[in-house]
Enzyme design. Structure first.
Site, PDB file in Angstrom:
ATOM      1  N   SER A 292      32.519  28.267  34.922  1.00 34.47           N
ATOM      2  CA  SER A 292      31.603  28.631  35.419  1.00 34.47           C
ATOM      3  C   SER A 292      30.183  28.464  35.240  1.00 34.47           C
ATOM      4  CB  SER A 292      31.985  29.899  35.836  1.00 34.47           C
ATOM      5  OG  SER A 292      33.439  29.926  36.099  1.00 34.47           O
TER       6      SER A 292
HETATM    7  C1  59J Z   1      40.521  31.128  34.775  1.00 34.11           C
HETATM    8  C2  59J Z   1      40.350  27.615  35.118  1.00 34.11           C
HETATM    9  C3  59J Z   1      41.505  25.835  35.392  1.00 34.11           C
HETATM   10  C4  59J Z   1      40.587  24.472  35.941  1.00 34.11           C
HETATM   11  C5  59J Z   1      40.915  31.308  35.571  1.00 34.11           C
HETATM   12  C6  59J Z   1      40.513  31.869  33.450  1.00 34.11           C
HETATM   13  C7  59J Z   1      40.790  26.695  37.153  1.00 34.11           C
HETATM   14  C8  59J Z   1      41.379  25.397  38.074  1.00 34.11           C
HETATM   15  C9  59J Z   1      41.954  23.266  37.497  1.00 34.11           C
HETATM   16  C10 59J Z   1      42.303  32.484  35.606  1.00 34.11           C
HETATM   17  C11 59J Z   1      40.620  32.876  33.175  1.00 34.11           C
HETATM   18  C12 59J Z   1      42.260  33.121  34.529  1.00 34.11           C
HETATM   19  C13 59J Z   1      40.363  22.228  37.672  1.00 34.11           C
HETATM   20  S1  59J Z   1      37.655  34.781  35.820  1.00 34.11           S
HETATM   21  O1  59J Z   1      34.564  31.278  34.183  1.00 34.11           O
HETATM   22  O2  59J Z   1      38.206  30.693  37.101  1.00 34.11           O
HETATM   23  O3  59J Z   1      34.074  35.012  32.496  1.00 34.11           O
HETATM   24  O4  59J Z   1      34.039  37.198  32.614  1.00 34.11           O
HETATM   25  O5  59J Z   1      39.915  28.032  34.082  1.00 34.11           O
HETATM   26  O6  59J Z   1      40.053  27.864  38.059  1.00 34.11           O
HETATM   27  O7  59J Z   1      41.293  25.665  38.495  1.00 34.11           O
HETATM   28  O8  59J Z   1      43.323  33.601  33.788  1.00 34.11           O
HETATM   29  N1  59J Z   1      35.385  34.149  34.708  1.00 34.11           N
HETATM   30  N2  59J Z   1      37.089  31.525  35.246  1.00 34.11           N
HETATM   31  N3  59J Z   1      39.595  28.761  35.906  1.00 34.11           N
HETATM   32  N4  59J Z   1      40.558  26.824  35.939  1.00 34.11           N
HETATM   33  N5  59J Z   1      41.225  24.415  36.961  1.00 34.11           N
HETATM   34  C14 59J Z   1      36.547  33.579  35.404  1.00 34.11           C
HETATM   35  C15 59J Z   1      35.749  32.781  35.212  1.00 34.11           C
HETATM   36  C16 59J Z   1      34.633  31.856  35.228  1.00 34.11           C
HETATM   37  C17 59J Z   1      34.989  35.794  34.436  1.00 34.11           C
HETATM   38  C18 59J Z   1      36.105  36.751  34.797  1.00 34.11           C
HETATM   39  C19 59J Z   1      37.175  36.093  35.491  1.00 34.11           C
HETATM   40  C20 59J Z   1      38.299  30.841  35.371  1.00 34.11           C
HETATM   41  C21 59J Z   1      35.250  37.363  35.892  1.00 34.11           C
HETATM   42  C22 59J Z   1      38.997  30.277  34.818  1.00 34.11           C
HETATM   43  C23 59J Z   1      34.301  35.757  32.686  1.00 34.11           C
HETATM   44  O9  59J Z   1      33.569  32.283  35.881  1.00 34.11           O
END
Ligand code: 59J
Length: 568
Positions: A292
């Site tokens: 992200s």
């Molecule tokens: C995620 C992913 C992996 C790769 C999801 C992290 C995907 C995806 C395929 C579930 C933990 C979790 C290409 S979440 O970084 O969305 O920083 O405070 O690793 O989605 O499709 O149990 N970050 N992270 N996703 N994958 N593939 C959010 C987010 C981020 C947060 C929190 C909660 C993911 C707010 C991550 C943070 O912004």
């Protein structure tokens, strides 16, 4: 015809013959005298007058921090050497010599015997002055001292990865010591000396060429910020039982690296048993999927390409979205959201919708200009360039996942560089480690207007209801983004291995510092970037802002002014 001439020539012949015989006898006598009678005296005389050309070691330049504090210095030491042939002629003295040098007498003897045909063999290098003095006092034949330099790093573990180290011959092996080896290395001089029978220099006969010392190199590092970063990163990696971590602090305007630390770390003063794990400057050599933290650039690309207007709303309901055979997920259903909420809540679906609304090239172009998939040109040894595939190969789902940070890889330094573009009104300076280092010109990544817009969105991500609220710093406005990235391995993305990231800047009204924190595989309950990396950012940023005397931009009276209320 008379026979007189015959007689004359016979006399002549005999005379010549006689003289030859006499000369021969005299030569034999003289040889006997020299080789047998005066043998000892002459051998002593000859050995006492060894004229030799020896090299004068050149002093290696110092490494200094940006305020002139020495962070790598060379101190003179002595190395003990032997002319084995000479030393072996006094075998009875080898034991005491070995003891003084802390060597096994049998080992020493066999080393000397094996190398008996050489004239110069190191016995022990870089010994303490008192040892050198005692060895000299022994007066063992064929033993000499050679002046050399030992490198010392006052910061020890704190700056090991950036500084690197030299080998015993004073040559840079890693880090800045390697990258700037030419500038640091001097030119050894040469002199002719007279040595006595014991190999000791009795007189400097002639200076052939003076040693030219190497030049000092002033780094962009700030020793104080470096210490702070080291302490906080180490504490966090320990507290979360993480595998590794990196932290980079960069001057947002100049690209100067003010601090760069990694865990695990090593002490360059003591490299016995140094492992590859501990020696890598991961901030420069290791890549990860940025997740992200890349979303601000997706939003920038959407704004710059005109795909969306700044006040656009995106429908992310119901929190799942299919692209081809793939399902993209948010951790919650955020419903209809604006771009600021997309960033503040970190919606994968929001980023996906933006990506599908623009050409691949538009997204690629901003990523590429932000330095993704390209080396930074910092000149740091072993720097990785990361990966960003050409947009020609992107399928629709690739465009979507790239938009929220998967399918590409970056180094922490690259991410800091990219965030410097956001901090510096769209103009991205090249990172540098050395004052006055020649690097590429700053590059325009996006318009100043877009950069300022994104910065305001990133402030919302650090606001109380944002995912990065723990990155906040008292009295300063902070802009930044969390990332929680599932690590990919054999068989796809892991369920339980994460990279926690925070990338941000302060003061957000006119950013001076950019910082990236990565914590690799935190174990235990907390693993979100917002829980693990953001607090490290907050502590180091707070200390750095204070150390660098950067004025606060979020004091209560300032807040009233910017809210249009005027001072009380
Ligand atoms: C995620 C992913 C992996 C790769 C999801 C992290 C995907 C995806 C395929 C579930 C933990 C979790 C290409 S979440 O970084 O969305 O920083 O405070 O690793 O989605 O499709 O149990 N970050 N992270 N996703 N994958 N593939 C959010 C987010 C981020 C947060 C929190 C909660 C993911 C707010 C991550 C943070 O912004």
């Amino acid at each position: 015809m008379s026979d007189a001439p015959d007689k004359v020539s016979a006399i002549r012949r005999n005379t010549v013959l006689g003289l030859f015989c006499l000369a021969f006898v005299m030569l034999v006598a003289r040889a006997f005298d020299l080789q047998i009678l005066k043998q000892d005296f002459l051998r002593g005389e000859g050995d006492a007058r060894h004229l030799r050309v020896v090299s004068i070691p050149a002093h290696r330049g110092m490494l200094l921090d940006r305020h002139g504090e020495p962070v790598a210095v060379s101190t003179p030491v002595e190395s003990v050497w032997a002319n084995p042939g000479e030393t072996l002629q006094a075998p009875e003295r080898i034991a005491e010599l070995a003891q003084e040098l802390g060597l096994d007498p049998r080992d020493l003897r066999s080393r000397l015997t094996e190398r008996a045909s050489r004239e110069f063999v190191y016995l022990r290098r870089h010994v303490n002055p008192d040892v050198a003095q005692r060895v000299q006092a022994l007066g063992v034949p064929g033993i000499g001292l050679q002046r050399e330099f030992r490198r010392y790093y006052p910061m020890g573990e704190v700056a090991g990865h950036v500084l690197g180290f030299t080998n015993i011959d004073d040559q840079g092996q890693e880090g800045v010591e390697l990258a700037f080896n030419d500038r640091l290395t001097g030119q050894p001089g040469a002199k002719r000396v007279l040595r006595d029978r014991l190999g000791r220099v009795i007189r400097d006969v002639e200076n052939i060429r003076p040693a030219r010392p190497g030049k000092d190199v002033t780094l962009t590092l700030d020793q104080r910020v470096q210490y702070l970063a080291y302490r906080e990163l180490k504490a966090a990696v320990q507290a979360h039982g993480a595998r590794a971590g990196s932290l980079v602090v960069m001057d947002a305007r100049t690209g100067e690296i003010l601090a760069m630390v990694n865990q695990p770390a090593f002490n360059p003063n003591n490299r016995a048993g140094l492992s590859v794990e501990a020696s890598r400057n991961r901030a420069v050599t290791d890549v990860f999927e940025p997740g992200s933290t890349i979303k601000p650039f997706t939003v920038a690309a959407a704004l710059e390409s005109g795909a969306v207007r700044p006040d656009a709303l995106l429908d992310t309901a119901p929190g799942q979205f299919r692209v081809g055979r793939h399902t993209i997920r948010d951790i919650r259903n955020y419903g209809r959201i604006d771009l600021t909420t997309l960033i503040a809540k970190s919606s994968n679906i929001g980023a996906t919708k933006l990506a599908l609304d623009m050409e691949s090239e538009a997204l690629w172009s901003v990523f590429h200009r932000a330095g993704l998939g390209r080396g930074t040109g910092s000149g740091f040894p072993g720097e990785a360039a990361g990966l960003l595939r050409d947009f020609f190969y992107w399928r629709q789902v690739d465009r979507a996942t790239l938009a929220f940070g998967y399918g590409l890889s970056v180094t922490p330094l690259q991410l800091a560089q990219a965030y410097a573009a956001l901090a510096n009104d769209g103009l991205m300076p090249a990172p540098r480690f050395v004052a006055g280092q020649r690097v590429r010109d700053p590059e325009r990544v996006m318009s100043a207007e877009t950069a300022q817009r994104i910065r305001r969105m990133l402030e919302a991500a650090v606001a109380p209801e944002g995912s990065g609220n723990r990155a906040a710093v008292e009295a300063y406005r902070v802009a930044g983004k969390t990332g929680t990235v599932r690590k990919s391995g054999a068989g796809g993305y892991a369920e339980d291995r994460y990279m926690s990231v925070f990338a941000g800047m302060a003061p957000a009204s006119a950013p001076r510092l950019v910082m990236v924190v990565t914590i690799d595989e935190p174990t235990g309950e907390a693993y979100y970037g917002g829980q693990v990396a953001a607090p490290v950012f907050s502590r180091v940023m707070q200390g750095a802002l204070r150390l660098l005397d950067i004025a606060p931009d979020d004091l209560p009276e300032l807040r009233r002014v910017s809210a249009g209320e005027g001072p009380a």
